[in-house]
Scaffold this motif. Structure first.
Motif, PDB file in Angstrom:
ATOM      1  N   VAL A 104      19.796   8.524  -7.794  1.00  0.00           N
ATOM      2  CA  VAL A 104      18.665   9.078  -8.540  1.00  0.00           C
ATOM      3  C   VAL A 104      18.234   8.099  -9.626  1.00  0.00           C
ATOM      4  O   VAL A 104      17.036   7.837  -9.823  1.00  0.00           O
ATOM      5  N   ARG A 128      11.288   6.840 -11.036  1.00  0.00           N
ATOM      6  CA  ARG A 128      11.001   8.043 -11.809  1.00  0.00           C
ATOM      7  C   ARG A 128      12.134   8.416 -12.755  1.00  0.00           C
ATOM      8  O   ARG A 128      11.917   8.893 -13.861  1.00  0.00           O
ATOM      9  N   PHE A 129      13.364   8.247 -12.295  1.00  0.00           N
ATOM     10  CA  PHE A 129      14.499   8.705 -13.099  1.00  0.00           C
ATOM     11  C   PHE A 129      15.358   7.543 -13.583  1.00  0.00           C
ATOM     12  O   PHE A 129      16.558   7.691 -13.805  1.00  0.00           O
ATOM     13  N   ALA A 185      13.262  19.329 -17.501  1.00  0.00           N
ATOM     14  CA  ALA A 185      12.925  18.654 -16.236  1.00  0.00           C
ATOM     15  C   ALA A 185      11.412  18.488 -16.092  1.00  0.00           C
ATOM     16  O   ALA A 185      10.927  17.989 -15.089  1.00  0.00           O
ATOM     17  N   PRO A 236      16.170  14.430 -14.535  1.00  0.00           N
ATOM     18  CA  PRO A 236      16.398  14.880 -13.151  1.00  0.00           C
ATOM     19  C   PRO A 236      16.965  16.302 -13.150  1.00  0.00           C
ATOM     20  O   PRO A 236      17.621  16.725 -14.110  1.00  0.00           O
ATOM     21  N   MET A 237      16.714  17.018 -12.049  1.00  0.00           N
ATOM     22  CA  MET A 237      17.284  18.353 -11.868  1.00  0.00           C
ATOM     23  C   MET A 237      18.802  18.325 -11.971  1.00  0.00           C
ATOM     24  O   MET A 237      19.435  19.283 -12.397  1.00  0.00           O
ATOM     25  N   SER A 247      20.711  19.545  -6.238  1.00  0.00           N
ATOM     26  CA  SER A 247      19.822  19.027  -7.287  1.00  0.00           C
ATOM     27  C   SER A 247      19.497  17.557  -7.044  1.00  0.00           C
ATOM     28  O   SER A 247      18.349  17.134  -7.219  1.00  0.00           O
ATOM     29  N   ASP A 302      15.905  15.939  -6.580  1.00  0.00           N
ATOM     30  CA  ASP A 302      15.436  14.792  -7.374  1.00  0.00           C
ATOM     31  C   ASP A 302      14.976  13.645  -6.476  1.00  0.00           C
ATOM     32  O   ASP A 302      13.943  13.026  -6.726  1.00  0.00           O
ATOM     33  N   SER A 345      11.638  14.499  -5.035  1.00  0.00           N
ATOM     34  CA  SER A 345      10.479  14.359  -5.920  1.00  0.00           C
ATOM     35  C   SER A 345      10.267  12.909  -6.327  1.00  0.00           C
ATOM     36  O   SER A 345       9.136  12.489  -6.571  1.00  0.00           O
ATOM     37  N   ALA A 346      11.331  12.111  -6.373  1.00  0.00           N
ATOM     38  CA  ALA A 346      11.174  10.710  -6.772  1.00  0.00           C
ATOM     39  C   ALA A 346      10.655   9.843  -5.632  1.00  0.00           C
ATOM     40  O   ALA A 346       9.914   8.888  -5.856  1.00  0.00           O
TER      41      ALA A 346
END
Lengths: 567, 567
Positions: B23, B28-29, B93, B104-105, B359, B363, B366-367
């Motif tokens: 992640v 993004r993260f 988040a 991140p989630m 999770s 993540d 979505s990333a």
């Protein structure tokens, strides 16, 4: 809250599965004919439906409370208790010489279950009296018996058990309450006791406490404990309640459930008591009372399960939700809802058959005095207690789930079964203690009693082979694996290795016994509902035994390899 | 009520088991480095210990109540909520563009769990807001986003979900609430909604309801449903709460638990709302919110389990009872007490790893937008929800049992975990619905996603063979049996045959996943506590899978052979 007494279930199990006929063939219980049994169950069932079931919510909403040292019970409980007493249900198994009905435990168990379903917190009062009656019948002097038994049996007075102290719970031997001989045959009892169910009330004329305490010359531990009968009011010459004894309710507990049942902290301050049994022989007398009560608590669990089942089924029949095959679209048409209800129903049948089977063994033991039956009753008692109460708790939880969101709304009543039933796995010896008793004391005969029960199960399976070969094979295999694990248990010399697997072993034994009774029901009733329920249980629920027995044989090593500081 | 944040557990699982590094490697993260993760968890943990844990009992004893149409929350909840909001934990988040922390989630999940352990009924408020934030981020217009997101993320306003109506629970499509276009881009919403968690409060400036309703031209069923944002106060030009909208709280439910969380019956009487997503596209938007919330509810269950575990362990360490091997004689020296605590601990580890693994998949989805991760997150979500909440309920029950008689005394706090946690298996889709989703929708790819997860488990077992051959073999065998059952499921054309085994199938999947993570922990950490706990889980708890999969493959026939009239 409505409740329909499942009298047909009792009749079927008693007549076809657990051999009530054997009990009826004894001189002692010759009156307990099928007709008489049906009449008793029907009459008690009606009382439960009409008088007790309406009190279930009332007791929950209006808990018993302590007002200036006096316990005020929930609205309607006095009338409900009177209906129980007037029906003769407090003393239904008690000696007719003192006014009891002299019924076999097998019938008393059915009646107790129905009362427990209808209103558990009220039913706990007669259950406690029943235990005291049995202890006095076996261990008290004739003088004590003649004063107390008629009053307890009629329900004019009620009885309690006083074992626990803050530092002495499962370890009863750690108690500190003291007894001192007065010199006139009585004793002065001093100490504090906790968790005293129905420690006081406002509807009986007297409350009689059986109290464990230690004499000055009593050894430490359980061997130095004596049992005393300590009444709230000391009976006068006319055997009526006389002057107040030196005891009082200090407080009532604020509990998760059973709000209608006052759970007292009791203080004894030199209260006058009478010895029951021998000096330092209190544990033996207490065990008489507890054996009765342990079965009785298991039956309470079944009562909770039946109540929760009826409640959930009624909801499911009415609730329409989602497309499904059920005419009208009730949620019974969803496979998973049906699975939940069938699990409840199949478990109830199993637990009920085990409890009634245990009762028949107890009846045969008391009617014949034969060691075979004593051993069998003793073996089945912890199983009936732990499995019955576990079924009560799991069925109550499943009942909530069937209700969906409504399940956690208190007005629905589903949640009360969870709250009321939770303590059943704890009181009268936690279910862990029951399991330790099973793998410890009850296997001390080298597994002989267990082996005989397993023989019966295997014989039953062989008989069933003609009509239900596949189900019979499953039951036989399960019994054989259980036999091997029983031998493993017996072979363990370090008790901790047995104890580490005690709870799963007990549950596996119950699972297999349950399958035995389901199979016998299928064989006895032929194709139809009982066979379908047996198939459900044996195919879906029985296989749990394999997992349970895997755990049972693990020993204690792995438990302690996880060190205390790493928890 | 004390609580110690288990931050070390999160860190270990995130770093060594579920691949937080992957992640962190996304753009993004990129900020979610191990150091940052540790700092976040530590800060949130301290807030939970200091600010939220003291509110747990307060909320239970002093339920939220409705006074003249206004909800009054439990003492201290306003301050507790403020601590959550000021820490940034509501919007942790959420998109930084609107004030979120953009975490991140995987980290949000850890923080949510800790808040849930410390005070479940309060934590439900930010959890609901988080779901709404995610739904608005994905489906709302920029205008709506710019007004609402900053307020929701800062915690000044809070969000709710309005799905259920009395006749429309699991069957959302049966709802009757109506929406009517006003002509100015807004809609008038009319109808009644039930079970609205945190439907109102006295500590946020506005409460924003996401409401499902049907437009006049909406098709029957779920396809004709639209989603509307309906604020309690309509924002004025300055984006501050303006005039009151036509909605009100009719009543609050009297619940088994979660007393600190007001559960409202809401009435909308032509209330002004704004469309979120497309007309008739409400279910898609709602699913965004529900997916987030389903994982969040699973995590609530883990939080309950952790709270119950800490509580029971503290009691067991202090309670001296009976002869045993533990120095000082605490009940931890009794094998069965130890078994109970280890079951809780091992289950928590399994459920927590599953939730964090889910999770991480969310993540990654979505990333990267990759279908692989979307599918994996979607597959794991119902497992995380149902297993996490089942573990919450069972651990809470076991926690009571560890306490013995004290467990049902409300002052002890053990029973509250049972009462508070019970609804988790019901709301956000009952666990039965989760299981139907798993065997229905989530196997619609022919079992491809399931197969990839099973490949990972088997690969993990092969890697572990070098260090833990016997444990590895057990895990590999379990995965293979689960694969066969998955293939059986996929092959069933009648959905009822899948549904009949859905709940045991889901649980078996969780058991095997739990074993996978335990095994990986043992391999990663080497000999010592993690290996011993893995051994306990894999030897004693994993074998449940075999029983579960037997049930999973039974099909629906047996359920309906038991006829409705015979129930």
């Amino acid at each position: 809250m409505t409740y329909t007494a499942p009298t047909g279930e009792f009749t079927f199990i008693l007549e076809h599965l657990v051999g009530l006929n054997r009990v009826t063939e004894t001189e002692r219980f010759a009156d307990a004919t099928p007709d008489m049994a049906a009449a008793i169950l029907s009459e008690a069932g009606k009382m439960c439906e009409d008088k007790l079931a309406p009190l279930q919510r009332s007791g929950d909403l209006h808990p018993a409370r302590l007002e200036n040292g006096v316990v005020r019970t929930s609205p309607g409980f006095a009338e409900g208790y009177r209906a129980v007493a007037e029906g003769g249900w407090v003393g239904m198994a008690a000696d007719p010489e003192y006014g009891g009905l002299g019924l076999p435990m097998a019938l008393a168990t059915g009646v107790n279950e129905m009362m427990a379903s209808a209103c558990l917190s009220l039913q706990l009062a007669p259950l406690m009296s029943q235990g005291q009656i049995e202890a006095l019948e076996h261990h008290a002097s004739d003088a004590i018996k003649s004063i107390y038994l008629p009053k307890l049996i009629s329900g004019e007075w009620n009885g309690t058990m006083n074992l626990t102290e803050p530092q002495a719970g499962s370890d009863v031997g750690a108690l500190r309450s003291r007894a001192e001989p007065v010199g006139d045959g009585t004793y002065k009892i001093t100490g504090q006791k906790i968790y005293i169910s129905w420690g006081d009330n406002d509807f009986t004329d007297n409350t009689c406490h059986l109290v464990l305490a230690r004499l000055a010359d009593g050894a430490p531990g359980t061997k130095g404990i004596s049992l005393f009968l300590v009444p709230k009011y000391i009976p006068d010459a006319a055997r009526n309640p006389g002057r107040a004894n030196a005891l009082r309710v200090i407080s009532l507990e604020h509990k998760l459930g059973l709000h209608g049942s006052p759970t007292a902290v009791m203080e004894y301050d030199g209260a006058i008591g009478w010895l029951v049994g021998q000096e330092h022989g209190g544990m033996a007398a207490m065990f008489t009372m507890m054996n009765n009560a342990r079965l009785g608590v298991g039956v309470q669990g079944i009562g909770v399960a039946e109540g929760a089942y009826q409640h959930a089924l009624a909801y499911a029949r009415d609730r329409v939700q989602g497309r499904n095959n059920e005419p009208g679209g009730s949620i019974l048409g969803h496979p998973d809802v049906r699975r939940m209800l069938l699990e409840m129903k199949a478990d109830i049948f199993a637990a009920r058959s085990i409890a009634l089977g245990c009762s028949v063994s107890a009846d045969m033991a008391s009617a014949t005095g034969e060691q075979f039956w004593k051993d069998r009753a003793a073996f089945l008692t912890p199983i009936a207690k732990a499995f019955g109460t576990d079924v009560g708790i799991s069925a109550a939880q499943t009942g909530i789930q069937v209700h969906g969101g409504m399940g956690v709304i208190e007005e629905t009543g589903a949640a009360q079964f969870v709250r009321d039933g939770r303590v059943l796995a704890i009181y009268e010896g936690t279910n862990g203690i029951q399991a330790m008793d099973l793998v410890g004391r009850k296997l001390m005969d080298g597994g002989r009693t267990a082996g005989k029960i397993l023989d019966d199960i295997e014989t039953g399976a062989e008989t069933a082979r003609a009509t239900n070969p596949r189900l019979a094979k499953r039951v036989w295999n399960a019994a054989e694996t259980l036999r091997e694990t029983t031998e493993w248990m017996v072979a363990q010399e370090r008790m901790d290795d047995r104890f580490a697997g005690a709870v799963p072993y007990l549950r596996a034994f119950a699972r297999v016994l349950g399958a035995h009774f389901h199979l016998r029901a299928a064989t006895s009733a032929g194709p139809g509902p009982r066979t379908e329920l047996a198939r459900f249980y044996i195919r879906r629920m029985l296989p749990e035994y394999s997992w349970l027995l895997t755990q049972a044989r693990e020993g204690a090593g792995g438990l302690y390899a996880n060190r205390t500081e790493d928890l």
